[in-house]
Scaffold this motif. Structure first.
Motif, PDB file in Angstrom:
ATOM      1  N   ASN A  16      84.189 -11.600 -32.731  1.00  0.00           N
ATOM      2  CA  ASN A  16      84.481 -10.385 -33.502  1.00  0.00           C
ATOM      3  C   ASN A  16      83.233  -9.701 -34.043  1.00  0.00           C
ATOM      4  OD1 ASN A  16      87.247 -10.643 -33.103  1.00  0.00           O
ATOM      5  ND2 ASN A  16      87.501 -11.919 -34.923  1.00  0.00           N
ATOM      6  N   SER A  17      82.067 -10.230 -33.709  1.00  0.00           N
ATOM      7  CA  SER A  17      80.805  -9.661 -34.169  1.00  0.00           C
ATOM      8  C   SER A  17      80.023  -9.138 -32.968  1.00  0.00           C
ATOM      9  CB  SER A  17      79.964 -10.710 -34.900  1.00  0.00           C
ATOM     10  OG  SER A  17      80.676 -11.254 -35.977  1.00  0.00           O
ATOM     11  N   PRO A  18      80.197  -7.856 -32.609  1.00  0.00           N
ATOM     12  CA  PRO A  18      79.540  -7.318 -31.411  1.00  0.00           C
ATOM     13  C   PRO A  18      78.021  -7.454 -31.432  1.00  0.00           C
ATOM     14  CG  PRO A  18      81.057  -5.697 -32.357  1.00  0.00           C
ATOM     15  CD  PRO A  18      81.017  -6.867 -33.279  1.00  0.00           C
ATOM     16  N   LEU A  19      77.418  -7.427 -32.615  1.00  0.00           N
ATOM     17  CA  LEU A  19      75.962  -7.549 -32.694  1.00  0.00           C
ATOM     18  C   LEU A  19      75.473  -8.961 -32.384  1.00  0.00           C
ATOM     19  CD1 LEU A  19      75.249  -5.316 -35.817  1.00  0.00           C
ATOM     20  CD2 LEU A  19      74.866  -4.777 -33.406  1.00  0.00           C
ATOM     21  N   ILE A  20      76.368  -9.917 -32.362  1.00  0.00           N
ATOM     22  CA  ILE A  20      76.032 -11.279 -31.949  1.00  0.00           C
ATOM     23  C   ILE A  20      76.588 -11.554 -30.554  1.00  0.00           C
ATOM     24  CG2 ILE A  20      76.359 -13.744 -32.428  1.00  0.00           C
ATOM     25  CD1 ILE A  20      76.481 -13.010 -35.407  1.00  0.00           C
ATOM     26  N   PHE A  21      77.851 -11.184 -30.345  1.00  0.00           N
ATOM     27  CA  PHE A  21      78.532 -11.522 -29.098  1.00  0.00           C
ATOM     28  C   PHE A  21      77.853 -10.929 -27.863  1.00  0.00           C
ATOM     29  CE2 PHE A  21      81.815 -10.728 -25.860  1.00  0.00           C
ATOM     30  CZ  PHE A  21      82.188 -12.038 -25.605  1.00  0.00           C
ATOM     31  N   TYR A  22      77.585  -9.638 -27.864  1.00  0.00           N
ATOM     32  CA  TYR A  22      77.030  -9.011 -26.657  1.00  0.00           C
ATOM     33  C   TYR A  22      75.582  -9.417 -26.363  1.00  0.00           C
ATOM     34  CZ  TYR A  22      81.340  -6.441 -26.336  1.00  0.00           C
ATOM     35  OH  TYR A  22      82.659  -6.128 -26.215  1.00  0.00           O
ATOM     36  N   PRO A  23      74.679  -9.374 -27.335  1.00  0.00           N
ATOM     37  CA  PRO A  23      73.297  -9.739 -26.981  1.00  0.00           C
ATOM     38  C   PRO A  23      73.063 -11.230 -26.755  1.00  0.00           C
ATOM     39  CG  PRO A  23      73.409  -9.066 -29.278  1.00  0.00           C
ATOM     40  CD  PRO A  23      74.762  -8.825 -28.689  1.00  0.00           C
ATOM     41  N   PHE A  24      73.865 -12.091 -27.380  1.00  0.00           N
ATOM     42  CA  PHE A  24      73.572 -13.520 -27.293  1.00  0.00           C
ATOM     43  C   PHE A  24      74.595 -14.342 -26.510  1.00  0.00           C
ATOM     44  CE2 PHE A  24      71.430 -12.141 -31.230  1.00  0.00           C
ATOM     45  CZ  PHE A  24      70.132 -12.380 -30.818  1.00  0.00           C
ATOM     46  N   VAL A  25      75.743 -13.759 -26.177  1.00  0.00           N
ATOM     47  CA  VAL A  25      76.759 -14.518 -25.451  1.00  0.00           C
ATOM     48  C   VAL A  25      77.153 -13.825 -24.146  1.00  0.00           C
ATOM     49  CG1 VAL A  25      79.087 -15.508 -25.564  1.00  0.00           C
ATOM     50  CG2 VAL A  25      77.656 -15.494 -27.612  1.00  0.00           C
ATOM     51  N   ALA A  26      77.615 -12.600 -24.240  1.00  0.00           N
ATOM     52  CA  ALA A  26      78.216 -11.938 -23.077  1.00  0.00           C
ATOM     53  C   ALA A  26      77.198 -11.345 -22.110  1.00  0.00           C
ATOM     54  CB  ALA A  26      79.185 -10.857 -23.543  1.00  0.00           C
ATOM     55  N   VAL A  27      76.197 -10.645 -22.617  1.00  0.00           N
ATOM     56  CA  VAL A  27      75.285  -9.897 -21.749  1.00  0.00           C
ATOM     57  C   VAL A  27      73.877 -10.482 -21.744  1.00  0.00           C
ATOM     58  CG1 VAL A  27      74.256  -7.637 -21.311  1.00  0.00           C
ATOM     59  CG2 VAL A  27      76.621  -7.785 -22.108  1.00  0.00           C
ATOM     60  N   GLY A  28      73.345 -10.757 -22.886  1.00  0.00           N
ATOM     61  CA  GLY A  28      71.937 -11.148 -23.024  1.00  0.00           C
ATOM     62  C   GLY A  28      71.455 -12.265 -22.127  1.00  0.00           C
TER      63      GLY A  28
END
Length: 186
Positions: free
Chosen positions: A102-114
């Protein structure tokens, strides 16, 4: 030590982490998360590939992507270390997982995309050799795509390990391409 040695260490640690992630071997039931430690160490050493290949406009972009991918791997491993610190407390793990999702600033750069940027950056480095080292370059490109596909779509650890093996082997062959040619010519 030479840059090639750092790259090789990175490849070996990275492959070892995927061997542990694949769950081929039974769990060691240890308090140390070896898979993520190996992944973290391997990713950091893989940063050396930014210096291993010749410089060009494409390699500059590849270096930036590889660097961002390593940073993302560090963040992902930190998240996974926190997750593993909960041990068997599945409720706490689920709460943390929900919070991260639920935290896009964590999820996308560190889990989904990064973390994928590491694979993309190294594949782009390899792609610069497509005309002279076609098979090796395609091994890296195919392996990088296959790792993501096996993780996100198939959710299969064995395919992920095999994909990583192709990826690592291609990078290793590119890294030592001149030495390989010397041995074959002798």
């Amino acid at each position: 030590m030479k840059t090639k040695h750092f790259c090789t260490i990175g490849l070996l640690f990275f492959l070892a982490s995927y061997l542990l992630f694949s769950n081929i071997f039974p769990s060691f039931n240890t308090s140390i998360d070896f898979a993520h430690w190996f992944n973290l160490i391997g990713a950091c050493f893989l940063l050396s590939f930014n210096d291993a290949f010749t410089k060009s406009k494409i390699s500059t972009v590849a270096s930036a992507l590889t660097t961002l991918g390593v940073i993302a791997h560090i963040g992902l491993c930190a998240i996974d270390f926190i997750m593993s610190s909960y041990g068997n407390n599945e409720i706490a793990k689920e709460a943390l997982n929900r919070q991260i999702s639920n935290s896009p600033l964590i999820f996308y750069p560190f889990v989904a995309v990064g973390p994928s940027l590491l694979f993309f950056g190294l594949a782009l480095h390899a792609f610069t050799f497509i005309k002279t080292e076609t098979v090796k370059s395609l091994m890296v490109v195919f392996g990088s795509v296959a790792v993501g596909f096996s993780f996100f779509v198939l959710k299969n650890g064995v395919y992920m390990l095999l994909s990583c093996l192709i990826f690592v082997l291609g990078l290793g062959l590119l890294l030592y391409k001149n030495e390989t040619k010397k041995v074959l010519n002798e």
